[in-house]
Design a protein around this motif. Structure first.
Motif, PDB file in Angstrom:
ATOM      1  N   UNK A  41       0.799  -1.241   0.000  1.00 52.03           N
ATOM      2  CA  UNK A  41       0.000   0.000   0.000  1.00 52.03           C
ATOM      3  C   UNK A  41       0.822   1.277   0.000  1.00 52.03           C
ATOM      4  N   UNK A  42       2.003   1.267   0.592  1.00 53.21           N
ATOM      5  CA  UNK A  42       2.767   2.516   0.676  1.00 53.21           C
ATOM      6  C   UNK A  42       3.631   2.777  -0.550  1.00 53.21           C
ATOM      7  N   UNK A  43       3.939   1.728  -1.334  1.00 54.97           N
ATOM      8  CA  UNK A  43       4.798   1.921  -2.511  1.00 54.97           C
ATOM      9  C   UNK A  43       4.055   1.664  -3.809  1.00 54.97           C
ATOM     10  N   UNK A  44       2.807   1.210  -3.730  1.00 53.23           N
ATOM     11  CA  UNK A  44       2.052   0.883  -4.927  1.00 53.23           C
ATOM     12  C   UNK A  44       2.249  -0.569  -5.325  1.00 53.23           C
ATOM     13  N   UNK A  45       1.472  -1.009  -6.301  1.00 55.07           N
ATOM     14  CA  UNK A  45       1.494  -2.410  -6.712  1.00 55.07           C
ATOM     15  C   UNK A  45       1.883  -2.557  -8.185  1.00 55.07           C
ATOM     16  N   UNK A  46       2.516  -3.662  -8.470  1.00 54.21           N
ATOM     17  CA  UNK A  46       2.739  -4.046  -9.859  1.00 54.21           C
ATOM     18  C   UNK A  46       1.483  -4.752 -10.353  1.00 54.21           C
ATOM     19  N   UNK A  47       0.943  -4.288 -11.477  1.00 52.79           N
ATOM     20  CA  UNK A  47      -0.331  -4.793 -11.980  1.00 52.79           C
ATOM     21  C   UNK A  47      -0.116  -5.564 -13.277  1.00 52.79           C
ATOM     22  N   UNK A  48      -0.574  -6.807 -13.327  1.00 55.52           N
ATOM     23  CA  UNK A  48      -0.427  -7.629 -14.526  1.00 55.52           C
ATOM     24  C   UNK A  48      -1.535  -7.320 -15.522  1.00 55.52           C
TER      25      UNK A  48
END
Length: 574
Positions: free
Chosen positions: A476-483
């Motif tokens: 949540x604090x660094x963002x997510x990698x989205x496929x």
């Protein structure tokens, strides 16, 4: 530059005056007038030619206006049915094309009104085939032509509708007069509308160019972006480009869109595209009543173009190899394994010949009919099934024993017969966001996805991880990698079996990731997938290989060698 601008202005004037070449079919205007008149008089053969000749134009208009939305089939069907149903009301055969295009545009607008009134969700599940991607692949567009096609995704619905006509106007398939008539405005007003749309298209091209660049500030801007084009992110990215010396400087050498689109052919109606008569109350009997011949009825209940050996059809969200036209296409499915009780049972294509006696039975080659599909992760304590042991003579790699690939365009070519390990390194701390998957290209022979290991799946929660890095895909604090939608989730280690040669290329743009590629062995793969939680790992691995040609082939695989591997479709084509 001044000469180019003058030429573009003159071309625009010619189009506005309606003096450009009339295209749209491989028949001249005089012959089309005869065909249309004959169809109105009840000649069913002429009606057949009319439907077959103008279906591609309608398909391109609707497909581009809706960018391949699942409603494209319905809108094309309704357009063609309405055209045939009302053909007798057409007074001047010379106006057939503008009349047909106007019908298509009305159906597009009616569809938009219906969706607005029904407040339907326009999520990714509604997408059938991305028409921008289809345009790039089927017309083999490269460079700035590909950039224009991809920019269409960033336009609003109204601009896309106008672009669908202007694109065909520039390509010589429509006149400006027909464009204006289809939109229902004067040619003068059409010129203003087209100019404004072109300005927004150029903004969208800048976004595509920026996302494909190495701008050092862009990762921070796109950190929370899920990879789907929309108006909010269009504005944010456009604002970044205007204030960024790196991105705004990339405009040098940009060719105007109209010069890029001149002479581009229509996108072929895809294999597997089906027109159905069960639409809007139409039935075969009703169609016959308005003059449809048996040939047309047959054509509209079957694929609109003939299948050929090695052609592809869309099935279950994946491209799969088909047999010759006289054989039924196999169904796409994931090969069942004993590794995951969480996965639903799958249908496996059968290579068994027909039971009917045949003087010369032909064995069906089923390789490539099964493509990796999205699955649920099995329970961490679910032991994997037995890994099939395929013949090994060794694999050589242009990257040596350990090829480290961390940048867009890095590649390695593998050759031989044996196992290969691809180790994932996803780095959301460096740059989260939409991930563009690597591509396997130039395949000669066969390639299978045989197992997954490494002790964890990349979306597993990591024990003891600090806040903001809760999973291998981010936090949540660094963002997510989205496929990308429909992507098979990967483990840290992915094993493949190669019998032949193939090139693997990193297509990094957006989310930051790297790959390490090792020639491997059955022993190493088997040990990895069977190393489970008891040995301190987060989970056991997963066996995908059944030892046959019906084992899954990896996603993003093609026998072609595209200039940009990132254009490989989000499905396998082998």
């Amino acid at each position: 530059m001044a000469m180019a601008q003058h030429a573009a202005a003159m071309a625009e004037k010619v189009r506005s005056d309606g003096e450009e070449t009339r295209g749209g079919a491989d028949v001249d205007g005089r012959e089309w007038r005869s065909i249309i008149a004959a169809a109105q008089a009840g000649d069913r053969r002429a009606l057949d030619e009319l439907v077959a000749g103008w279906l591609p134009l309608v398909y391109n208009i609707v497909g581009r206006a809706l960018n391949g939305h699942a409603d494209v089939d319905d809108v094309v069907q309704e357009t063609m049915l309405r055209a045939v149903d009302n053909l007798g009301t057409l007074r001047d055969p010379d106006s057939f094309r503008s009349w047909l295009v106007a019908i298509a545009m009305r159906q597009i607008r009616d569809r938009a009104r219906r969706r607005t009134s029904e407040t339907l969700d326009d999520g990714a599940g509604d997408q059938a085939t991305d028409f921008a991607e289809l345009t790039v692949l089927r017309l083999q567009l490269e460079g700035q032509r590909r950039e224009v096609a991809e920019a269409v995704r960033w336009l609003d619905d109204e601009d896309r509708q106008l672009l669908s006509l202007w694109w065909l106007e520039v390509a010589g398939e429509l006149t400006r007069r027909e464009l204006a008539a289809a939109v229902g405005i004067s040619r003068q007003h059409a010129a203003v509308r087209v100019q404004r749309m072109k300005e927004r298209l150029e903004t969208a091209r800048g976004i595509v160019r920026a996302l494909d660049s190495s701008c050092p500030e862009l990762p921070e801007v796109t950190a929370r972006w899920d990879g789907r084009p929309d108006s909010v992110w269009r504005k944010r990215l456009a604002r970044h480009i205007r204030g960024c010396a790196y991105c705004s400087g990339a405009r040098e050498g940009v060719v105007p869109a109209e010069r890029l689109l001149v002479g581009i052919a229509l996108v072929p109606v895809p294999v597997g595209f089906t027109l159905s008569l069960a639409l809007g109350g139409k039935t075969a009997a009703a169609a016959t009543g308005v003059g449809w011949s048996a040939k047309v009825i047959s054509a509209l209940t079957k694929p609109a173009v003939a299948l050929t050996a090695g052609a592809t059809i869309v099935a279950g969200g994946a491209y799969v190899v088909t047999q010759a036209p006289d054989k039924p296409p196999p169904r796409a499915a994931v090969a069942p394994t004993a590794a995951s009780t969480a996965r639903p049972p799958s249908h496996t294509p059968s290579a068994t010949p027909s039971a009917s006696p045949s003087p010369s039975p032909t064995k069906t080659d089923v390789y490539g009919t099964v493509v990796d599909a999205v699955d649920r992760a099995p329970d961490p304590n679910a032991r994997p099934g037995t890994l099939a042991h395929r013949p090994e003579s060794g694999v050589t790699s242009t990257g040596g024993a350990k090829a480290v690939m961390q940048h867009r365009g890095d590649s390695v070519t593998l050759s031989g017969k044996g196992y290969v390990l691809v180790r994932w390194q996803i780095s959301p701390k460096s740059r989260p966001g939409a991930l563009v998957m690597p591509a396997w290209t130039g395949l000669e022979g066969k390639l299978f996805h045989v197992a997954s290991g490494g002790g964890r799946r990349m979306d597993d929660a990591l024990p003891g991880a600090p806040d903001g890095y809760a999973t291998g895909m981010g936090g949540p604090s660094i963002g997510y990698t989205v496929l990308p939608s429909g992507t098979q989730q990967m483990w840290q280690n992915e094993y493949f079996y190669l019998d032949g040669s193939v090139t693997l290329t990193v297509n990094e743009r957006g989310a930051d990731y790297g790959l390490i590629v090792f020639p491997s062995s059955w022993d190493a793969a088997n040990k990895d997938v069977t190393t489970g939680p008891a040995q301190g790992a987060i989970r056991y691995g997963l066996v995908r290989d059944n030892g046959e040609d019906t084992a899954p082939v990896p996603q993003y695989l093609t026998r072609a060698t595209p200039t940009d591997p990132a254009t490989v479709a989000q499905r396998s084509r082998v």
